[in-house]
Design a protein around this motif. Structure first.
Motif, PDB file in Angstrom:
ATOM      1  N   LEU A 135       0.873  -1.176   0.000  1.00 25.79           N
ATOM      2  CA  LEU A 135       0.000   0.000   0.000  1.00 25.79           C
ATOM      3  C   LEU A 135       0.911   1.226   0.000  1.00 25.79           C
ATOM      4  CD1 LEU A 135      -3.053   0.854   0.289  1.00 25.79           C
ATOM      5  CD2 LEU A 135      -2.564   1.218   2.701  1.00 25.79           C
ATOM      6  N   VAL A 136       0.684   2.138  -0.953  1.00 27.26           N
ATOM      7  CA  VAL A 136       1.513   3.349  -1.046  1.00 27.26           C
ATOM      8  C   VAL A 136       0.617   4.566  -1.250  1.00 27.26           C
ATOM      9  CG1 VAL A 136       3.532   2.161  -2.038  1.00 27.26           C
ATOM     10  CG2 VAL A 136       1.788   3.104  -3.569  1.00 27.26           C
ATOM     11  N   LYS A 137       1.195   5.722  -1.026  1.00 26.19           N
ATOM     12  CA  LYS A 137       0.477   6.968  -1.294  1.00 26.19           C
ATOM     13  C   LYS A 137       0.313   7.081  -2.807  1.00 26.19           C
ATOM     14  CE  LYS A 137       0.668  11.739   0.288  1.00 26.19           C
ATOM     15  NZ  LYS A 137      -0.702  11.815   0.713  1.00 26.19           N
ATOM     16  N   LYS A 138      -0.860   7.523  -3.265  1.00 20.60           N
ATOM     17  CA  LYS A 138      -1.068   7.661  -4.711  1.00 20.60           C
ATOM     18  C   LYS A 138       0.010   8.562  -5.300  1.00 20.60           C
ATOM     19  CE  LYS A 138      -5.902   6.578  -5.301  1.00 20.60           C
ATOM     20  NZ  LYS A 138      -7.269   7.072  -5.180  1.00 20.60           N
ATOM     21  N   GLY A 139       0.564   8.137  -6.438  1.00 22.74           N
ATOM     22  CA  GLY A 139       1.610   8.934  -7.086  1.00 22.74           C
ATOM     23  C   GLY A 139       3.010   8.550  -6.609  1.00 22.74           C
ATOM     24  N   SER A 209      -9.835   1.462   0.972  1.00 24.28           N
ATOM     25  CA  SER A 209     -11.226   1.918   0.852  1.00 24.28           C
ATOM     26  C   SER A 209     -11.524   3.024   1.873  1.00 24.28           C
ATOM     27  CB  SER A 209     -12.200   0.750   1.026  1.00 24.28           C
ATOM     28  OG  SER A 209     -12.201   0.318   2.370  1.00 24.28           O
ATOM     29  N   GLU A 210     -10.818   3.028   2.964  1.00 24.95           N
ATOM     30  CA  GLU A 210     -10.996   4.048   4.015  1.00 24.95           C
ATOM     31  C   GLU A 210     -10.108   5.256   3.793  1.00 24.95           C
ATOM     32  OE1 GLU A 210     -12.520   4.394   7.555  1.00 24.95           O
ATOM     33  OE2 GLU A 210     -13.761   3.864   5.827  1.00 24.95           O
ATOM     34  N   ASN A 211      -9.047   5.062   3.002  1.00 24.42           N
ATOM     35  CA  ASN A 211      -8.045   6.116   2.813  1.00 24.42           C
ATOM     36  C   ASN A 211      -7.827   6.337   1.323  1.00 24.42           C
ATOM     37  OD1 ASN A 211      -6.903   6.419   5.736  1.00 24.42           O
ATOM     38  ND2 ASN A 211      -7.024   4.228   5.361  1.00 24.42           N
ATOM     39  N   PRO A 212      -8.698   7.138   0.704  1.00 18.30           N
ATOM     40  CA  PRO A 212      -8.680   7.278  -0.756  1.00 18.30           C
ATOM     41  C   PRO A 212      -7.369   7.809  -1.327  1.00 18.30           C
ATOM     42  CG  PRO A 212     -10.451   8.595   0.258  1.00 18.30           C
ATOM     43  CD  PRO A 212      -9.735   7.922   1.361  1.00 18.30           C
ATOM     44  N   GLY A 213      -6.528   8.415  -0.504  1.00 19.19           N
ATOM     45  CA  GLY A 213      -5.250   8.923  -1.017  1.00 19.19           C
ATOM     46  C   GLY A 213      -4.199   7.825  -1.178  1.00 19.19           C
ATOM     47  N   TYR A 214      -4.578   6.586  -0.901  1.00 14.32           N
ATOM     48  CA  TYR A 214      -3.602   5.480  -0.940  1.00 14.32           C
ATOM     49  C   TYR A 214      -4.069   4.386  -1.883  1.00 14.32           C
ATOM     50  CZ  TYR A 214      -1.439   7.853   2.920  1.00 14.32           C
ATOM     51  OH  TYR A 214      -0.809   8.799   3.667  1.00 14.32           O
ATOM     52  N   TRP A 261     -18.780  -9.103   1.482  1.00 17.83           N
ATOM     53  CA  TRP A 261     -17.629  -8.328   1.955  1.00 17.83           C
ATOM     54  C   TRP A 261     -16.699  -7.853   0.853  1.00 17.83           C
ATOM     55  CZ3 TRP A 261     -17.783  -6.083   6.394  1.00 17.83           C
ATOM     56  CH2 TRP A 261     -18.625  -6.611   7.374  1.00 17.83           C
ATOM     57  N   PHE A 262     -16.598  -8.643  -0.243  1.00 21.05           N
ATOM     58  CA  PHE A 262     -15.589  -8.298  -1.256  1.00 21.05           C
ATOM     59  C   PHE A 262     -16.186  -7.966  -2.618  1.00 21.05           C
ATOM     60  CE2 PHE A 262     -13.487 -10.877   1.945  1.00 21.05           C
ATOM     61  CZ  PHE A 262     -12.407 -10.070   2.255  1.00 21.05           C
ATOM     62  N   GLY A 263     -17.508  -8.152  -2.759  1.00 20.56           N
ATOM     63  CA  GLY A 263     -18.164  -7.935  -4.053  1.00 20.56           C
ATOM     64  C   GLY A 263     -17.926  -6.551  -4.618  1.00 20.56           C
ATOM     65  N   ASN A 264     -17.878  -5.528  -3.734  1.00 12.41           N
ATOM     66  CA  ASN A 264     -17.737  -4.148  -4.229  1.00 12.41           C
ATOM     67  C   ASN A 264     -16.349  -3.570  -3.999  1.00 12.41           C
ATOM     68  OD1 ASN A 264     -20.347  -3.864  -5.188  1.00 12.41           O
ATOM     69  ND2 ASN A 264     -21.112  -3.483  -3.107  1.00 12.41           N
ATOM     70  N   VAL A 265     -15.406  -4.422  -3.634  1.00 14.08           N
ATOM     71  CA  VAL A 265     -14.065  -3.901  -3.336  1.00 14.08           C
ATOM     72  C   VAL A 265     -13.276  -3.755  -4.629  1.00 14.08           C
ATOM     73  CG1 VAL A 265     -11.884  -4.354  -2.131  1.00 14.08           C
ATOM     74  CG2 VAL A 265     -14.066  -4.912  -1.025  1.00 14.08           C
ATOM     75  N   LYS A 266     -12.847  -2.509  -4.871  1.00 15.25           N
ATOM     76  CA  LYS A 266     -12.116  -2.207  -6.116  1.00 15.25           C
ATOM     77  C   LYS A 266     -10.811  -3.004  -6.150  1.00 15.25           C
ATOM     78  CE  LYS A 266     -10.618   1.729  -8.297  1.00 15.25           C
ATOM     79  NZ  LYS A 266      -9.819   2.811  -7.796  1.00 15.25           N
ATOM     80  N   GLY A 267     -10.567  -3.677  -7.260  1.00 17.00           N
ATOM     81  CA  GLY A 267      -9.309  -4.402  -7.401  1.00 17.00           C
ATOM     82  C   GLY A 267      -9.401  -5.852  -6.947  1.00 17.00           C
ATOM     83  N   PHE A 268     -10.508  -6.199  -6.294  1.00 14.28           N
ATOM     84  CA  PHE A 268     -10.637  -7.565  -5.783  1.00 14.28           C
ATOM     85  C   PHE A 268     -11.439  -8.402  -6.766  1.00 14.28           C
ATOM     86  CE2 PHE A 268     -12.545 -10.960  -3.376  1.00 14.28           C
ATOM     87  CZ  PHE A 268     -11.503 -11.382  -2.578  1.00 14.28           C
ATOM     88  N   ASN A 269     -10.913  -9.569  -7.139  1.00  8.95           N
ATOM     89  CA  ASN A 269     -11.585 -10.394  -8.125  1.00  8.95           C
ATOM     90  C   ASN A 269     -12.474 -11.447  -7.459  1.00  8.95           C
ATOM     91  OD1 ASN A 269     -12.373 -11.900 -10.307  1.00  8.95           O
ATOM     92  ND2 ASN A 269     -10.374 -11.776 -11.318  1.00  8.95           N
ATOM     93  N   TYR A 270     -13.723 -11.055  -7.240  1.00  5.73           N
ATOM     94  CA  TYR A 270     -14.662 -11.954  -6.547  1.00  5.73           C
ATOM     95  C   TYR A 270     -14.848 -13.262  -7.309  1.00  5.73           C
ATOM     96  CZ  TYR A 270     -19.298 -13.833  -5.525  1.00  5.73           C
ATOM     97  OH  TYR A 270     -20.325 -14.677  -5.259  1.00  5.73           O
ATOM     98  N   GLN A 271     -14.949 -13.163  -8.647  1.00  8.49           N
ATOM     99  CA  GLN A 271     -15.195 -14.372  -9.477  1.00  8.49           C
ATOM    100  C   GLN A 271     -14.095 -15.406  -9.277  1.00  8.49           C
ATOM    101  OE1 GLN A 271     -17.872 -15.101 -10.983  1.00  8.49           O
ATOM    102  NE2 GLN A 271     -18.871 -13.097 -10.851  1.00  8.49           N
ATOM    103  N   GLU A 272     -12.848 -14.927  -9.152  1.00  9.55           N
ATOM    104  CA  GLU A 272     -11.715 -15.843  -8.999  1.00  9.55           C
ATOM    105  C   GLU A 272     -11.695 -16.508  -7.633  1.00  9.55           C
ATOM    106  OE1 GLU A 272      -7.793 -14.188  -9.604  1.00  9.55           O
ATOM    107  OE2 GLU A 272      -8.110 -14.224 -11.773  1.00  9.55           O
ATOM    108  N   MET A 273     -12.266 -15.833  -6.650  1.00  8.33           N
ATOM    109  CA  MET A 273     -12.190 -16.324  -5.273  1.00  8.33           C
ATOM    110  C   MET A 273     -13.367 -17.224  -4.897  1.00  8.33           C
ATOM    111  SD  MET A 273      -9.445 -14.881  -4.059  1.00  8.33           S
ATOM    112  CE  MET A 273      -9.546 -14.814  -2.284  1.00  8.33           C
ATOM    113  N   LYS A 274     -14.391 -17.228  -5.762  1.00  8.40           N
ATOM    114  CA  LYS A 274     -15.600 -18.021  -5.491  1.00  8.40           C
ATOM    115  C   LYS A 274     -15.254 -19.488  -5.351  1.00  8.40           C
ATOM    116  CE  LYS A 274     -18.862 -17.622  -8.516  1.00  8.40           C
ATOM    117  NZ  LYS A 274     -19.778 -17.136  -9.550  1.00  8.40           N
ATOM    118  N   ARG A 275     -16.037 -20.216  -4.515  1.00  8.74           N
ATOM    119  CA  ARG A 275     -15.745 -21.641  -4.358  1.00  8.74           C
ATOM    120  C   ARG A 275     -16.917 -22.494  -4.796  1.00  8.74           C
ATOM    121  NH1 ARG A 275     -11.700 -22.157   0.739  1.00  8.74           N
ATOM    122  NH2 ARG A 275     -10.098 -20.944  -0.267  1.00  8.74           N
TER     123      ARG A 275
END
Ligand code: GLU
Length: 275
Positions: A135-139, A209-214, A261-275
């Motif tokens: 996790l890094v600061k944007k930019g 998700s809580e810290n949009p600058g990161y 929990w993860f369906g709307n998380v940007k960058g998270f691939n829900y389809q790949e994690m499904k069981r």
């Protein structure tokens, strides 16, 4: 007089050792599954500062997250609809000692199954396949772990986590600053005590998700399958946990919780994690 003191000291040492031994053996001798069925309760060690997995809601004081929901569902599966799940907050470094001394029955706290940990505890099969990221600061010029493999770079992590151990392997030239939990690690990143924070992608997405600058970068440089840890010699309990997990995977509960929990998380691939 001297001899008497000597004898008393030896007696004291013997008594303390016996106490410690019997304390340990009472934990080792306990049949956790049987005891939990009798008390109708499973005591879980969970994270309380990790968004998406286990986080204390400051308004209600209740713990919320994927692992909290999964632990509740598994408890009902094992003990029946009236079964109760009790939660004890743990950190990456307190979870194994709390399990070993019998304060908790099982750890469900973003804990990677590793051969080193398997010497101390037993794991169920994996219930979530994470990978390690940054996790890094944007930019930030830091795009991957190689960018941090230089003298002068500081990487933030949490003590007792597998992530800080991996850094020694992937970026041996960087300095690692270890904080006691993820809330503190995030504060350290914000106050620029390090150039990046490293841990598993799911945890980092929760922070982003809580810290949009990161933002989460660095791809996936390790595999971090999460298992539920139990004490050694608790085969019936571990088997029951594996059985419950499989049932929840088959009946769709697992996917429902993953989506919640993860369906709307940007960058998270829900389809790949499904069981
Ligand atoms: N999954 C890694 C570990 O087990 C990092 C997450 C954590 O610190 O709990 O150490």
């Amino acid at each position: 007089m001297k001899k008497i003191w000597h004898l008393l000291t030896i007696l004291g040492i013997v008594l303390v050792s016996l106490g410690t031994l019997s304390g340990c053996s009472s934990v080792a001798k306990k049949d956790v599954l049987k005891a939990d069925q009798e008390s109708n309760r499973i005591t879980w060690g969970v994270k309380a500062d990790t968004r998406l997995f286990g986080l204390e809601n400051i308004r209600t004081g209740k713990l919320e997250g994927f692992e909290i929901d999964l632990a509740k569902a598994m408890t009902k599966e094992i003990l029946g609809p009236k079964g109760k799940a009790t939660f004890v907050p743990v950190t990456s470094s307190t979870r194994v000692p709390l399990l070993k001394n019998g304060n908790i029955d099982a750890i469900m706290a973003t804990m990677t199954i590793t051969p080193e940990r398997e010497k101390q505890v037993d794991f169920t099969k994996s219930y979530f396949d994470a990978v390690q990221s940054l996790l890094v600061k944007k930019g930030s010029p830091v795009k991957n772990i190689q960018d941090l493999n230089k003298a002068g770079e500081v990487i933030l992590g949490v003590s007792g986590s597998n992530s800080v151990k991996n850094v020694a392997k992937y970026a041996p030239k960087a300095k690692v600053l270890q904080l006691s939990d993820y809330a503190q690690a995030m504060t350290a990143l914000k106050s620029k005590q390090g150039n990046a924070l490293t841990t598993d992608n799911g945890i980092l997405y929760g922070m982003a998700s809580e810290n949009p600058g990161y933002e989460v970068v660095g791809g996936n440089f390790t595999k971090e399958p999460y298992g539920i840890a139990v004490n050694k010699n608790q085969e019936p309990f571990r088997n029951k946990l594996n059985w419950a997990l499989e049932r929840l995977e088959k009946n769709g509960t697992y996917n429902r919780l993953l989506l919640k929990w993860f369906g709307n998380v940007k960058g998270f691939n829900y389809q790949e994690m499904k069981r």
